[in-house]
Design a protein around this motif. Structure first.
Motif, PDB file in Angstrom:
ATOM      1  N   HIS A   1     -40.889 -46.454  26.132  1.00  0.00           N
ATOM      2  CA  HIS A   1     -42.092 -45.625  26.098  1.00  0.00           C
ATOM      3  C   HIS A   1     -41.940 -44.599  24.975  1.00  0.00           C
ATOM      4  N   PRO A   2     -42.551 -44.860  23.814  1.00  0.00           N
ATOM      5  CA  PRO A   2     -42.331 -43.987  22.657  1.00  0.00           C
ATOM      6  C   PRO A   2     -42.624 -42.517  22.916  1.00  0.00           C
ATOM      7  N   ALA A   3     -43.688 -42.187  23.670  1.00  0.00           N
ATOM      8  CA  ALA A   3     -44.001 -40.781  23.913  1.00  0.00           C
ATOM      9  C   ALA A   3     -42.894 -40.086  24.702  1.00  0.00           C
ATOM     10  N   SER A   4     -42.233 -40.802  25.596  1.00  0.00           N
ATOM     11  CA  SER A   4     -41.101 -40.215  26.318  1.00  0.00           C
ATOM     12  C   SER A   4     -39.892 -40.089  25.402  1.00  0.00           C
TER      13      SER A   4
ATOM     14  N   ALA B   1     -39.995 -55.069  16.257  1.00  0.00           N
ATOM     15  CA  ALA B   1     -41.069 -55.578  17.107  1.00  0.00           C
ATOM     16  C   ALA B   1     -42.060 -54.509  17.548  1.00  0.00           C
ATOM     17  N   VAL B   2     -41.634 -53.242  17.597  1.00  0.00           N
ATOM     18  CA  VAL B   2     -42.477 -52.192  18.188  1.00  0.00           C
ATOM     19  C   VAL B   2     -42.719 -51.080  17.166  1.00  0.00           C
ATOM     20  N   PRO B   3     -43.910 -51.025  16.558  1.00  0.00           N
ATOM     21  CA  PRO B   3     -44.185 -49.981  15.561  1.00  0.00           C
ATOM     22  C   PRO B   3     -44.002 -48.572  16.111  1.00  0.00           C
TER      23      PRO B   3
ATOM     24  N   ARG C   1     -41.835 -45.375  14.539  1.00  0.00           N
ATOM     25  CA  ARG C   1     -42.407 -44.070  14.200  1.00  0.00           C
ATOM     26  C   ARG C   1     -41.664 -42.928  14.875  1.00  0.00           C
ATOM     27  N   VAL C   2     -41.395 -43.066  16.178  1.00  0.00           N
ATOM     28  CA  VAL C   2     -40.728 -41.969  16.879  1.00  0.00           C
ATOM     29  C   VAL C   2     -39.280 -41.848  16.437  1.00  0.00           C
TER      30      VAL C   2
END
Length: 259
Positions: free
Chosen positions: A64-67, A86-88, A92-93
């Motif tokens: 979970h990028p926001a976490s 696989a996960v942009p 970014r994070v």
């Protein structure tokens, strides 16, 4: 030297061993898509304090990028091989927080302070649709320090589980899910107890249940949300009474007896 395990809800756990804080699959939100946190307050700020963070697979309730954005700059982040491509949102994070990303395949390991983290296989489809046509295999992890702690992530039973994991003192085992039905590649309370029989840990902590539930499904098989932890205890008493079960509440900690 003592080991402390704190369950924050779902698959999010802090394991403190040999002065190193390990955080698993951080999820620090009240709502995720159609899921709502139904039990336990949101984890406090201290839950995001970690020396190393382990991500088991790419599903949004585990990666979970926001976490991850709540982690301190420079935190070591261990993910399955191929996850960054696989996960942009992960890319970014990781760039924004200067996270030190290490990608592992099953069988590979890395150092984390005084600890060693070894990746092991998981029987779970870890793809994150719609990103990446290729499959990024899900993992579990064995953290070795004063104790050997197995974090299973999401997995079903598989033949080589005990052989791959090896001896462990603490097993963090998923016993449920976030919906009224568990598909292939998951452990319910009974299968988790069967896994514990094979692993023969000193103690087991049930996780991945009783936190998130689909909005509007409160009346649909609610026992699937509330009961897995207690049912795991019952199954363990039948199948592996020599293994101590620590059924924690959200935010609760235990210092397992490590021999």
């Amino acid at each position: 030297m003592s080991v402390e395990v704190t369950w924050w809800g779902h698959a999010t756990v802090t394991v403190e061993d040999s002065g190193v804080r390990v955080l698993t699959d951080p999820l620090f939100v009240r709502r995720l898509a159609h899921l709502r946190r139904r039990r336990g307050a949101l984890p406090p700020a201290e839950a995001a304090r970690a020396d190393v963070v382990l991500v088991s697979h790419l599903h949004a309730d585990h990666l979970h990028p926001a976490s991850l954005a709540r982690l301190a700059p420079g935190t070591r982040l261990v993910v399955p091989h191929g996850a960054t491509a696989a996960v942009p949102g992960l890319r970014r994070v990781a760039a924004a927080r200067a996270l030190r990303v290490t990608e592992l395949r099953a069988g590979e390991e890395c150092a984390a302070g005084a600890l060693t983290v070894r990746a092991v296989s998981a029987a779970h489809d870890g793809r994150r649709l719609p990103y990446g046509p290729r499959r990024v295999p899900a993992l579990g992890y064995v953290v070795s320090g004063a104790a050997r702690t197995y974090f299973a992530g999401d997995t079903g039973l598989f033949e080589e589980m005990a052989e791959e994991v090896g001896p462990c003192e603490v097993a963090l085992l998923p016993v449920g899910g976030w919906g009224p039905f568990l598909g292939h590649g998951h452990l319910d309370a009974r299968r988790a107890a069967q896994a514990a029989v094979r692993l023969a840990p000193g103690c087991a902590v049930p996780v991945h249940y009783g936190t998130y539930w689909p909005i509007g499904m409160d009346a649909v098989r609610p026992h699937e949300f509330h009961a897995p932890g207690q049912e795991f205890e019952r199954q363990m008493a039948l199948l592996a009474p020599e293994v101590t079960v620590h059924r924690l509440g959200h935010g609760e900690s235990v210092r397992p007896k490590v021999v």
